[in-house]
Design a protein around this motif. Sequence first.
Motif, PDB file in Angstrom:
ATOM      1  N   ASN A  58      23.619 -72.636  62.899  1.00 59.30           N
ATOM      2  CA  ASN A  58      24.670 -72.170  63.808  1.00 59.30           C
ATOM      3  C   ASN A  58      25.834 -71.710  62.948  1.00 59.30           C
ATOM      4  OD1 ASN A  58      26.066 -71.800  66.288  1.00 59.30           O
ATOM      5  ND2 ASN A  58      27.193 -73.690  65.904  1.00 59.30           N
ATOM      6  N   TYR A  59      26.409 -70.547  63.277  1.00 52.79           N
ATOM      7  CA  TYR A  59      27.497 -69.982  62.490  1.00 52.79           C
ATOM      8  C   TYR A  59      28.669 -69.597  63.381  1.00 52.79           C
ATOM      9  CZ  TYR A  59      24.022 -69.301  58.774  1.00 52.79           C
ATOM     10  OH  TYR A  59      23.062 -69.493  57.808  1.00 52.79           O
ATOM     11  N   ALA A  60      29.855 -69.687  62.818  1.00 57.46           N
ATOM     12  CA  ALA A  60      31.022 -69.106  63.465  1.00 57.46           C
ATOM     13  C   ALA A  60      30.861 -67.596  63.462  1.00 57.46           C
ATOM     14  CB  ALA A  60      32.291 -69.504  62.721  1.00 57.46           C
ATOM     15  N   ASP A  61      31.342 -66.953  64.503  1.00 58.42           N
ATOM     16  CA  ASP A  61      31.214 -65.490  64.594  1.00 58.42           C
ATOM     17  C   ASP A  61      31.847 -64.807  63.388  1.00 58.42           C
ATOM     18  OD1 ASP A  61      31.628 -65.272  68.222  1.00 58.42           O
ATOM     19  OD2 ASP A  61      29.849 -65.634  66.979  1.00 58.42           O
ATOM     20  N   SER A  62      32.921 -65.395  62.872  1.00 63.76           N
ATOM     21  CA  SER A  62      33.674 -64.757  61.790  1.00 63.76           C
ATOM     22  C   SER A  62      32.917 -64.732  60.462  1.00 63.76           C
ATOM     23  CB  SER A  62      35.014 -65.481  61.599  1.00 63.76           C
ATOM     24  OG  SER A  62      34.794 -66.844  61.298  1.00 63.76           O
ATOM     25  N   VAL A  63      31.845 -65.526  60.344  1.00 61.04           N
ATOM     26  CA  VAL A  63      31.118 -65.570  59.063  1.00 61.04           C
ATOM     27  C   VAL A  63      29.677 -65.074  59.187  1.00 61.04           C
ATOM     28  CG1 VAL A  63      32.552 -67.525  58.358  1.00 61.04           C
ATOM     29  CG2 VAL A  63      30.242 -67.942  59.251  1.00 61.04           C
ATOM     30  N   LYS A  64      29.243 -64.762  60.385  1.00 59.83           N
ATOM     31  CA  LYS A  64      27.867 -64.296  60.568  1.00 59.83           C
ATOM     32  C   LYS A  64      27.604 -63.046  59.738  1.00 59.83           C
ATOM     33  CE  LYS A  64      26.987 -66.138  65.207  1.00 59.83           C
ATOM     34  NZ  LYS A  64      26.806 -65.822  66.653  1.00 59.83           N
TER      35      LYS A  64
END
Length: 122
Positions: A58-64
């Motif tokens: 699972n990733y934060a949108d800002s680091v995908k």
Amino acid sequence: QAQLVESGGGLVQTGGSLRLSCVASGTVFGVNTMGWYRQVPGNQRELVASITVGGSTNYADSVKGRFTISRDNIKKTAYLQMNSLEPKDTAVYYCFANLRVGVWYASPSDYWGQGTQVTVSS
């Protein structure tokens, strides 16, 4: 007793890469979800990435698309490969893990690393 030991932070220029590591040590009988949060002074700690024991991420949108989390279950270690770093990624990065400690039947608890500074210069 158990602890999480982080390494790999530092100073890098925009567009550069860093790799963080987090090792669970001590009397650890099981490691469930592992991951990283980050925090900038004055802001709340935010989730960066997490990975389950089965490998779901699972990733934060800002680091995908820029960051990749992985783990080695035998070594009880998680890794965060950070590419294309930007100044907005500057923060203290904290490793976390849900661990069973002491005995094999212990209830899992959340543990935190000491934090490692990541600074991205423009």
